[in-house]
Motif scaffolding. Structure first.
Motif, PDB file in Angstrom:
ATOM      1  N   LEU A  20      -8.876  13.506  11.760  1.00 33.02           N
ATOM      2  CA  LEU A  20     -10.176  11.829  11.984  1.00 33.02           C
ATOM      3  C   LEU A  20     -10.044  11.301  13.048  1.00 33.02           C
ATOM      4  O   LEU A  20      -9.376  11.776  13.912  1.00 33.02           O
ATOM      5  N   GLN A  21     -11.809  10.884  13.176  1.00 35.37           N
ATOM      6  CA  GLN A  21     -11.929  10.483  14.341  1.00 35.37           C
ATOM      7  C   GLN A  21     -10.914   9.532  15.528  1.00 35.37           C
ATOM      8  O   GLN A  21      -9.777   8.160  14.668  1.00 35.37           O
ATOM      9  N   GLU A  22     -10.800   9.977  16.357  1.00 32.60           N
ATOM     10  CA  GLU A  22      -9.869   8.622  17.363  1.00 32.60           C
ATOM     11  C   GLU A  22     -10.041   7.234  17.152  1.00 32.60           C
ATOM     12  O   GLU A  22      -9.582   6.332  16.886  1.00 32.60           O
ATOM     13  N   THR A  23     -11.473   6.890  16.858  1.00 24.42           N
ATOM     14  CA  THR A  23     -11.924   5.734  16.805  1.00 24.42           C
ATOM     15  C   THR A  23     -11.603   5.086  15.276  1.00 24.42           C
ATOM     16  O   THR A  23     -11.167   4.055  15.156  1.00 24.42           O
ATOM     17  N   ALA A  24     -11.679   5.964  14.328  1.00 21.25           N
ATOM     18  CA  ALA A  24     -10.754   5.510  12.984  1.00 21.25           C
ATOM     19  C   ALA A  24      -9.353   4.565  13.013  1.00 21.25           C
ATOM     20  O   ALA A  24      -8.951   5.528  13.986  1.00 21.25           O
ATOM     21  N   GLY A  25      -8.980   3.676  12.507  1.00 19.08           N
ATOM     22  CA  GLY A  25      -8.059   2.916  12.087  1.00 19.08           C
ATOM     23  C   GLY A  25      -8.023   3.795  10.818  1.00 19.08           C
ATOM     24  O   GLY A  25      -8.456   4.576   9.698  1.00 19.08           O
ATOM     25  N   LEU A  26      -5.607   3.179  10.864  1.00 21.56           N
ATOM     26  CA  LEU A  26      -5.633   4.437   9.149  1.00 21.56           C
ATOM     27  C   LEU A  26      -4.992   3.175   9.010  1.00 21.56           C
ATOM     28  O   LEU A  26      -3.797   2.921   9.783  1.00 21.56           O
ATOM     29  N   LEU A  27      -4.603   3.445   7.743  1.00 21.91           N
ATOM     30  CA  LEU A  27      -3.406   2.751   7.246  1.00 21.91           C
ATOM     31  C   LEU A  27      -2.400   3.353   5.868  1.00 21.91           C
ATOM     32  O   LEU A  27      -3.521   4.125   4.976  1.00 21.91           O
ATOM     33  N   LEU A  28      -1.482   3.100   5.792  1.00 25.09           N
ATOM     34  CA  LEU A  28      -0.827   3.997   4.586  1.00 25.09           C
ATOM     35  C   LEU A  28      -0.347   3.448   3.208  1.00 25.09           C
ATOM     36  O   LEU A  28       0.099   2.085   3.811  1.00 25.09           O
ATOM     37  N   GLY A  29      -0.511   3.298   2.292  1.00 21.71           N
ATOM     38  CA  GLY A  29      -0.080   2.464   1.158  1.00 21.71           C
ATOM     39  C   GLY A  29       0.950   3.687   0.428  1.00 21.71           C
ATOM     40  O   GLY A  29       0.522   4.267   0.015  1.00 21.71           O
ATOM     41  N   ASN A  30       1.495   2.425  -0.240  1.00 20.77           N
ATOM     42  CA  ASN A  30       2.615   2.572  -1.440  1.00 20.77           C
ATOM     43  C   ASN A  30       1.565   3.930  -2.890  1.00 20.77           C
ATOM     44  O   ASN A  30       1.278   3.392  -3.982  1.00 20.77           O
ATOM     45  N   GLY A  31       1.206   5.258  -2.614  1.00 19.74           N
ATOM     46  CA  GLY A  31       0.156   5.809  -3.840  1.00 19.74           C
ATOM     47  C   GLY A  31      -0.897   4.631  -3.354  1.00 19.74           C
ATOM     48  O   GLY A  31      -1.438   3.382  -2.384  1.00 19.74           O
ATOM     49  N   SER A  32      -2.831   5.387  -3.968  1.00 23.34           N
ATOM     50  CA  SER A  32      -4.091   4.544  -3.081  1.00 23.34           C
ATOM     51  C   SER A  32      -3.548   3.057  -3.941  1.00 23.34           C
ATOM     52  O   SER A  32      -5.061   2.287  -3.823  1.00 23.34           O
ATOM     53  N   ASP A  33      -3.039   2.629  -5.397  1.00 25.08           N
ATOM     54  CA  ASP A  33      -3.182   1.652  -6.344  1.00 25.08           C
ATOM     55  C   ASP A  33      -2.509   0.854  -5.331  1.00 25.08           C
ATOM     56  O   ASP A  33      -2.958  -0.552  -5.297  1.00 25.08           O
ATOM     57  N   GLU A  34      -2.241   1.068  -3.911  1.00 25.48           N
ATOM     58  CA  GLU A  34      -1.007  -0.300  -3.213  1.00 25.48           C
ATOM     59  C   GLU A  34      -2.521  -0.255  -2.150  1.00 25.48           C
ATOM     60  O   GLU A  34      -2.620  -1.554  -2.501  1.00 25.48           O
ATOM     61  N   ILE A  35      -3.088   0.411  -2.216  1.00 24.87           N
ATOM     62  CA  ILE A  35      -4.088   0.278  -0.689  1.00 24.87           C
ATOM     63  C   ILE A  35      -4.906  -0.591  -1.843  1.00 24.87           C
ATOM     64  O   ILE A  35      -5.528  -1.806  -0.751  1.00 24.87           O
ATOM     65  N   ILE A  36      -5.713  -0.870  -2.721  1.00 21.39           N
ATOM     66  CA  ILE A  36      -6.419  -1.175  -3.605  1.00 21.39           C
ATOM     67  C   ILE A  36      -6.316  -3.006  -3.439  1.00 21.39           C
ATOM     68  O   ILE A  36      -6.996  -3.600  -3.760  1.00 21.39           O
ATOM     69  N   GLN A  37      -4.678  -2.866  -4.030  1.00 27.91           N
ATOM     70  CA  GLN A  37      -4.154  -3.889  -3.952  1.00 27.91           C
ATOM     71  C   GLN A  37      -4.046  -4.925  -2.926  1.00 27.91           C
ATOM     72  O   GLN A  37      -4.601  -5.951  -3.010  1.00 27.91           O
TER      73      GLN A  37
END
Ligand SMILES: *Cc1c(COP(=O)(O)O)cnc(C)c1O
Length: 362
Positions: A79-96
């Motif tokens: 991942l490029q250093e300039t990108a932000g990253l967020l983790l989710g409890n499954g991508s379902d949670e990220i959609i939520q």
């Protein structure tokens, strides 16, 4: 007042109107319904994994930022250093999380048929979900229809699953780029099946401010861990991060994912086997009369039975101990459609035998 009256008085109408996401009981069956990797780990790797879990302090809260795991994901996926990253409890949670951050009444757009969670979570939050039909011939994006829907609905978020679930294809790149350019809000490319397709928009993150790329380790072979991640511009990720619950990635998931991502060769090998089997399965399905099979670059294959036969075929397979997914009840382009996940060679063979038997009896 009955319990039902009480519920009706208390909860939002969107919630009351929903039906719960139903997962079929698969006990004792050959399970080819949920895009799981069929392979487990060899004993030596399992033992090394258990060793790492010994050091987890279950009495303590996990690292709220999952710092070590974030670092590993950044390295493994370059991942490029300039990108932000967020983790989710499954991508379902990220959609939520993404949808929970939208203002009330916002519009959410995605192709139809597509991943059911986009619409389901949108509706439950009282957002306006707009599904734009895919082209019936090849399930690619209908670009004119999509652009016109973007124009009239001005969606805050557009979801594009790449490859798409349940159709298994990659949308055309020129269409995707035009959609990103015309979108008034965010565009989320959902790359849940990236391991099987080898195509990604991760490298386009620097080019488009409104682009977000979402991935999960579920289809790779870690569905039980519940871990997804979202990469995009830090200013966007920062806002979504505010509504993420602090300990959404539990300590066992952090440790296990950390361990698993250090053993990617194992997954590469499994993915190769699954992709080979996908080709075998596609060829065998293509030779059957009375069904139409759609090409897939994911770890599942969609096929269409003769008119009004999907429910019957699905039932026949179930009786023979094989669970796949019946999409026909969703209607529209999915009428008469069934979806099978690529399993182990012997599971796929059992499925094909049962399917042939069912089709011959019709
Ligand atoms: C399976 C799937 C997901 C959900 O993945 P989880 O990380 O297990 O929640 C998201 N998007 C698509 C398109 C999927 O098929």
């Amino acid at each position: 007042m009955t319990d039902q009256d009480l519920a009706s008085a208390v909860f939002r109408k969107e919630v009351l109107a929903m039906s719960a996401y139903k997962v079929m009981n698969a006990a004792g069956m050959i399970k080819l319904d949920a895009m799981e990797n069929p392979y487990s780990w060899p004993d030596d790797i399992k033992n090394r994994w258990l060793e790492t879990l010994k050091d987890c302090s279950l009495n303590r809260y996990p690292d709220p930022e999952a710092g070590r795991l974030v670092k590993t994901i950044r390295t493994v996926y370059q991942l490029q250093e300039t990108a932000g990253l967020l983790l989710g409890n499954g991508s379902d949670e990220i959609i939520q999380l993404l949808l929970m951050a939208l203002p009330s009444g916002a519009r959410v757009l995605s192709p139809d048929p597509g991943f059911v969670m986009y619409g389901q979570i949108s509706r439950c939050l009282g957002l306006n979900y707009v599904g734009v039909p895919l082209r019936p011939d090849n399930f690619d994006l209908d670009l004119p229809a999509t652009l016109s829907a973007i124009d009239s609905h001005r969606p805050s978020i557009i979801f594009l699953a790449y490859p798409n679930n349940p159709t298994g294809n990659l949308f055309s790149e020129t269409s995707i780029r035009e959609i990103i350019e015309k979108a008034p809000g965010l565009v989320v490319i959902d790359e849940a099946y990236e391991p099987f397709a080898g195509a990604s928009y991760l490298s386009s993150l620097a080019k488009y401010d409104k682009l977000l790329v979402m991935r999960t380790v579920s289809k790779l072979g870690l569905a039980g861990l519940r871990l997804g991640y979202l990469a995009g511009k830090p200013a966007i990720i920062e806002q979504i991060n505010k509504i993420r619950l602090p300990y959404n990635i539990n300590i066992l998931t952090q440790a296990s994912a950390e361990f698993a991502l250090g053993n990617t060769l194992l997954f590469d090998e499994q993915i190769r086997k699954i992709c080979t089997e996908r080709m075998v399965m596609f060829n065998r399905l293509s030779r059957l009369n009375n069904i139409r099979v759609f090409p897939s670059v994911a770890n599942f294959i969609l096929f269409k039975t003769g008119e009004n036969q999907a429910d019957g075929v699905f039932g026949d397979l179930q009786q023979q101990g094989i669970l796949i997914k019946n999409l026909s009840p969703q209607g529209g382009l999915l009428r008469d459609c069934l979806r099978v996940t690529i399993g182990k060679p012997e599971e796929n063979a059992a499925f094909l035998t049962a399917l042939e038997k069912s089709l011959a009896s019709r």
